[in-house]
Design an enzyme around this catalytic site. Structure first.
Site, PDB file in Angstrom:
ATOM      1  N   GLU A 186      28.064   3.733   6.481  1.00 15.81           N
ATOM      2  CA  GLU A 186      27.339   3.208   5.331  1.00 15.81           C
ATOM      3  C   GLU A 186      26.084   4.039   5.103  1.00 15.81           C
ATOM      4  O   GLU A 186      25.051   3.796   5.750  1.00 15.81           O
ATOM      5  CB  GLU A 186      26.938   1.752   5.581  1.00 15.81           C
ATOM      6  CG  GLU A 186      28.106   0.828   5.841  1.00 15.81           C
ATOM      7  CD  GLU A 186      27.785  -0.618   5.490  1.00 15.81           C
ATOM      8  OE1 GLU A 186      28.528  -1.188   4.688  1.00 15.81           O
ATOM      9  OE2 GLU A 186      26.784  -1.159   5.976  1.00 15.81           O
TER      10      GLU A 186
ATOM     11  N   GLY B  64      23.557  -1.121  -1.926  1.00 15.53           N
ATOM     12  CA  GLY B  64      22.891  -1.969  -2.909  1.00 15.53           C
ATOM     13  C   GLY B  64      22.169  -1.195  -3.998  1.00 15.53           C
ATOM     14  O   GLY B  64      21.374  -1.761  -4.748  1.00 15.53           O
TER      15      GLY B  64
ATOM     16  N   ASN C 266      30.807  -8.230   3.477  1.00 12.19           N
ATOM     17  CA  ASN C 266      29.591  -8.623   4.187  1.00 12.19           C
ATOM     18  C   ASN C 266      28.743  -9.406   3.199  1.00 12.19           C
ATOM     19  O   ASN C 266      28.176  -8.831   2.274  1.00 12.19           O
ATOM     20  CB  ASN C 266      28.852  -7.364   4.674  1.00 12.19           C
ATOM     21  CG  ASN C 266      27.497  -7.690   5.283  1.00 12.19           C
ATOM     22  OD1 ASN C 266      27.172  -8.856   5.505  1.00 12.19           O
ATOM     23  ND2 ASN C 266      26.708  -6.665   5.548  1.00 12.19           N
TER      24      ASN C 266
ATOM     25  N   HIS D 163      24.087  -3.096  11.409  1.00 10.34           N
ATOM     26  CA  HIS D 163      23.940  -2.846   9.974  1.00 10.34           C
ATOM     27  C   HIS D 163      22.571  -2.221   9.709  1.00 10.34           C
ATOM     28  O   HIS D 163      21.581  -2.585  10.348  1.00 10.34           O
ATOM     29  CB  HIS D 163      24.101  -4.152   9.190  1.00 10.34           C
ATOM     30  CG  HIS D 163      24.259  -3.916   7.730  1.00 10.34           C
ATOM     31  ND1 HIS D 163      23.180  -3.666   6.914  1.00 10.34           N
ATOM     32  CD2 HIS D 163      25.360  -3.839   6.944  1.00 10.34           C
ATOM     33  CE1 HIS D 163      23.630  -3.465   5.677  1.00 10.34           C
ATOM     34  NE2 HIS D 163      24.929  -3.562   5.666  1.00 10.34           N
TER      35      HIS D 163
ATOM     36  N   GLU E  44      20.468  -2.739   7.506  1.00  5.21           N
ATOM     37  CA  GLU E  44      19.401  -3.693   7.171  1.00  5.21           C
ATOM     38  C   GLU E  44      18.795  -4.295   8.437  1.00  5.21           C
ATOM     39  O   GLU E  44      17.603  -4.593   8.483  1.00  5.21           O
ATOM     40  CB  GLU E  44      19.952  -4.783   6.228  1.00  5.21           C
ATOM     41  CG  GLU E  44      20.163  -4.229   4.821  1.00  5.21           C
ATOM     42  CD  GLU E  44      21.293  -4.869   4.035  1.00  5.21           C
ATOM     43  OE1 GLU E  44      21.775  -5.948   4.426  1.00  5.21           O
ATOM     44  OE2 GLU E  44      21.721  -4.260   3.030  1.00  5.21           O
TER      45      GLU E  44
ATOM     46  N   SER F  94      27.850   0.378  -2.150  1.00  4.94           N
ATOM     47  CA  SER F  94      28.187   0.270  -3.571  1.00  4.94           C
ATOM     48  C   SER F  94      29.666   0.511  -3.863  1.00  4.94           C
ATOM     49  O   SER F  94      30.016   1.097  -4.891  1.00  4.94           O
ATOM     50  CB  SER F  94      27.311   1.213  -4.407  1.00  4.94           C
ATOM     51  OG  SER F  94      25.942   0.865  -4.250  1.00  4.94           O
TER      52      SER F  94
ATOM     53  N   LYS G 293      26.001 -10.868   3.652  1.00  2.00           N
ATOM     54  CA  LYS G 293      24.555 -10.762   3.900  1.00  2.00           C
ATOM     55  C   LYS G 293      23.914 -12.156   3.815  1.00  2.00           C
ATOM     56  O   LYS G 293      24.538 -13.131   4.194  1.00  2.00           O
ATOM     57  CB  LYS G 293      23.931  -9.748   2.941  1.00  2.00           C
ATOM     58  CG  LYS G 293      24.681  -8.394   2.997  1.00  2.00           C
ATOM     59  CD  LYS G 293      23.983  -7.279   2.294  1.00  2.00           C
ATOM     60  CE  LYS G 293      24.813  -5.995   2.428  1.00  2.00           C
ATOM     61  NZ  LYS G 293      24.181  -4.838   1.816  1.00  2.00           N
TER      62      LYS G 293
END
Ligand code: 13P
Length: 256
Positions: free
Chosen positions: A172, A178, A10, A100, A102, A218, A12
């Site tokens: 996730e 991250g 991904n 996702h 985010e 990660s 991003k």
């Protein structure tokens, strides 16, 4: 049940069109025989919308799947800044990430809008990578399973057993994205097993045996082997490490 592993990057909001094409060129140049092993995983990349065409061109003749990072539920209309499934399909996109964290965290997406996006994508013939996961606060409160169950039930509401064949799940944990802080093999396996059991309950035991559940947060060459060795972890959805050819290739090899 033999499930083909998936290594998905991904990207991003990284990689312009020229940078994306260069990353694919680097992957191709450094892919020696060992990343084409017999049980090679499905390899996918999810560039930003404006980078997709260049990456499709750069991946021609390779088995790399090029997907999108989101899709709107309406066929068309007054939805400034959004992209419809029809637009993706017309440009040859076959896979799309939905839900996702985010998107949920920064752009107000809810289980309801995630569900609408999932249904529209599946109806248009796209394959969906549906992301789920708890925040640190939720994990510390001990409500991880409740949160995951709510997400799975709601995000997949009205999805048929047949359509589920076109869904891949990605667990996730938000606290691992991250942050450099990976879930341990045991923590990840525990949630993956829970999700698989849930799919058996909501859909069917055969569906649960077939569905692929990826880990994301990660994941990197140093921890991939341990995670990928877990019985219910079928691959990875990778952010940071997917932006470096050497790391992404190492992850592909780890899934062989
Ligand atoms: P990182 O691998 O950078 O933690 O990101 C994971 C992720 O969010 C993939 O969708």
């Amino acid at each position: 049940m033999d499930r083909k592993k998936v290594i998905a990057g991904n990207w991003k909001m990284n990689m312009t069109a020229s940078e994306g094409a260069q990353l694919i060129a680097d992957l191709k140049a450094n892919c020696d025989g060992s990343c084409k092993c017999a049980t090679a995983p499905e390899v996918m990349v999810f560039p930003p919308f404006t980078t997709i065409a260049a990456v499709q061109e750069a991946t021609k003749g390779t088995p790399i799947i090029v997907g999108a990072q989101n899709v709107h539920w309406a066929a068309n209309g007054a939805f400034t800044g959004e992209i419809s499934a029809k637009m993706l399909v017309e440009m040859g996109v076959t896979h799309v990430i939905i839900g996702h964290s985010e998107r949920r965290q920064y752009f107000g997406e809810t289980d309801e809008t995630v569900n609408q996006r999932v249904k529209a994508a599946l109806a248009a013939g796209l394959k969906v990578i549906l992301c789920i996961g708890e925040t640190l606060e939720q994990r510390e409160k001990g409500v991880t399973e409740a949160i995951i169950e709510k997400q799975v039930r709601w995000d997949l509401a009205d999805v048929t057993m047949e359509q589920l064949d076109n869904v891949i799940l990605a667990y996730e944990p938000v606290w691992a994205i991250g942050t450099g802080k990976t879930a341990t093999n045991e923590q990840a396996q525990e949630v993956h097993a829970f999700v698989r059991a849930l799919i058996a309950k909501i859909f069917c035991p055969v569906c649960a045996g077939k569905i692929r559940i990826l880990y994301g947060g990660s994941m990197k060459p140093a921890n991939a082997a341990g995670l990928l060795a877990q019985p219910d972890i079928d691959g990875g959805l990778i952010g940071g490490a997917a932006l470096k050819a050497a790391d992404f290739l190492a992850l592909i090899k780890a899934a062989c």
